[in-house]
Design a protein around this motif. Structure first.
Motif, PDB file in Angstrom:
ATOM      1  N   ALA A 184     -13.869 -20.965 -19.483  1.00 30.71           N
ATOM      2  CA  ALA A 184     -12.904 -19.909 -19.166  1.00 30.71           C
ATOM      3  C   ALA A 184     -11.506 -20.290 -19.661  1.00 30.71           C
ATOM      4  N   ASN A 185     -11.146 -21.567 -19.540  1.00 31.92           N
ATOM      5  CA  ASN A 185      -9.856 -22.026 -20.073  1.00 31.92           C
ATOM      6  C   ASN A 185      -9.778 -21.839 -21.580  1.00 31.92           C
ATOM      7  N   PHE A 192      -4.145 -16.479 -25.353  1.00 35.41           N
ATOM      8  CA  PHE A 192      -2.754 -16.878 -25.561  1.00 35.41           C
ATOM      9  C   PHE A 192      -2.432 -16.972 -27.048  1.00 35.41           C
ATOM     10  N   LEU A 193      -3.312 -17.574 -27.823  1.00 29.52           N
ATOM     11  CA  LEU A 193      -3.102 -17.679 -29.271  1.00 29.52           C
ATOM     12  C   LEU A 193      -3.054 -16.294 -29.918  1.00 29.52           C
ATOM     13  N   PHE A 194      -3.890 -15.370 -29.387  1.00 28.88           N
ATOM     14  CA  PHE A 194      -3.882 -14.005 -29.918  1.00 28.88           C
ATOM     15  C   PHE A 194      -2.533 -13.336 -29.671  1.00 28.88           C
ATOM     16  N   VAL A 195      -1.952 -13.509 -28.468  1.00 32.41           N
ATOM     17  CA  VAL A 195      -0.645 -12.906 -28.161  1.00 32.41           C
ATOM     18  C   VAL A 195       0.454 -13.508 -29.041  1.00 32.41           C
ATOM     19  N   PHE A 241      -4.472  -6.685 -12.871  1.00 26.16           N
ATOM     20  CA  PHE A 241      -4.517  -7.309 -14.198  1.00 26.16           C
ATOM     21  C   PHE A 241      -3.497  -8.444 -14.242  1.00 26.16           C
ATOM     22  N   GLU A 242      -3.907  -9.580 -13.642  1.00 27.06           N
ATOM     23  CA  GLU A 242      -3.059 -10.759 -13.582  1.00 27.06           C
ATOM     24  C   GLU A 242      -3.810 -11.943 -14.176  1.00 27.06           C
ATOM     25  N   TYR A 243      -3.058 -12.953 -14.565  1.00 30.45           N
ATOM     26  CA  TYR A 243      -3.676 -14.085 -15.262  1.00 30.45           C
ATOM     27  C   TYR A 243      -4.669 -14.833 -14.368  1.00 30.45           C
ATOM     28  N   GLY A 244      -4.310 -14.987 -13.096  1.00 23.62           N
ATOM     29  CA  GLY A 244      -5.237 -15.673 -12.182  1.00 23.62           C
ATOM     30  C   GLY A 244      -6.536 -14.907 -11.998  1.00 23.62           C
ATOM     31  N   ASN A 245      -6.434 -13.592 -11.848  1.00 24.47           N
ATOM     32  CA  ASN A 245      -7.634 -12.772 -11.689  1.00 24.47           C
ATOM     33  C   ASN A 245      -8.474 -12.763 -12.966  1.00 24.47           C
TER      34      ASN A 245
END
Length: 301
Positions: A184-185, A192-195, A241-245
């Motif tokens: 998952a990481n 992150f690389l895509f953004v 829609f959050e990073y933790g979720n």
């Protein structure tokens, strides 16, 4: 039905009871019953001067003894009142009062049990083996606490077996969970690389290839697309829609795939956890009852 104690002299009733009922597990039952009723003797100890009443008592008592012994030899634990009366008639006890008096006195002496005042079907039943009735009652009540202790030992044994199996499953599950979180990481790192790549592309197109006038509507649609993706995530997972979720959702999906790949039965694992909780509650309940029983016995002593 009100019984009149006119049939048996108490002495004869006690003698008859002694010949019919020899308790093994509860030797004090007959002794206690005998102490409750005074022992009377015949009018005379000389056979030549026995009254007609004494002869009738002795003869009827002997007939009742034979009838009850015959019923017991048949292996019956209990019989109906009608069956008991038929056995008496077979041995010559035909009078209705004599039949009911025999029930009354043998019950009082402990030779048989007949609860004529019971409101249920027990009033139509004659228990031929009071010692077994008492034994069953004592076992059901579990006065000594042996049953509870045996149940506690069994639950503890089952609990230990479940704990051992859970320890093995936890070992496998923890490895799979760590692997799933690592994957998952990796997925979120790729996001992150895509953004970052998207930001660099927009910067390149805005300042080197085109102008802001051209790129402004493009960035608007890209931003709107991000909102659509977030709303779709909420509809699918019922989470913000959050990073933790996002991490939790991706990790759970990776876990399910790894569980299936390595034949890890997650449903069985959950059932074992529920069984463990239930057994622990049962152990606490039994321990509490045993402690209360021990305290009650000590208090009475």
């Amino acid at each position: 039905m009100v019984f009149s104690p006119r049939f048996f002299a108490p002495a004869m009733a006690n003698r008859l009871a002694a010949s019919l009922f020899r308790p093994k597990h509860f030797p004090s039952t007959l002794a206690c019953a005998a102490r409750l009723y005074p022992v009377a003797s015949f009018h005379t100890t000389s056979p030549a001067h026995l009254s007609a009443k004494d002869v009738h008592i002795a003869a009827t008592a002997d007939s009742v003894r034979k009838a009850v012994e015959e019923l017991k030899e048949g292996g019956s634990f209990k019989v109906s009142v009608d069956e008991y009366f038929k056995a008496l008639e077979k041995h010559g006890v035909t009078k209705k009062d004599d039949k009911f008096d025999s029930l009354y006195h043998l019950h009082r002496s402990g030779a048989i049990l007949h609860f004529h005042n019971a409101k249920d079907g027990m009033k139509d039943t004659v228990f031929l083996r009071p010692d077994e009735v008492m034994k069953s009652f004592m076992e059901a009540v579990d006065v000594s606490g042996e049953k509870m202790q045996a149940a506690l030992d069994k639950v503890k044994g089952d609990l230990e077996a479940v704990k051992k199996e859970l320890d093995q499953l936890f070992s496998v599950k923890n490895k799979l969970d760590r692997s799933a979180k690592l994957q998952a990481n990796v997925v979120l790192s790729g996001g992150f690389l895509f953004v970052v790549a998207q930001w660099l592309l927009m910067a390149r197109l805005t300042w080197w290839e085109f102008s802001w006038d051209i790129m402004e509507p493009i960035t608007f649609f890209v931003t709107s697309a991000t909102g659509i993706v977030g709303y779709t995530f909420f509809l699918a997972t019922k989470q913000d829609f959050e990073y933790g979720n996002i991490f939790e959702v991706v990790a759970r999906r990776k876990m399910r795939k790894l569980y299936a790949k390595h034949n890890f039965d997650y449903d069985h694992f959950k059932h074992l956890l529920e069984d463990k909780k239930e057994m622990e509650r049962e152990v606490r309940r039994l321990q509490k009852r045993i402690a209360e029983n021990t305290f009650g016995q000590a208090k009475h002593e």
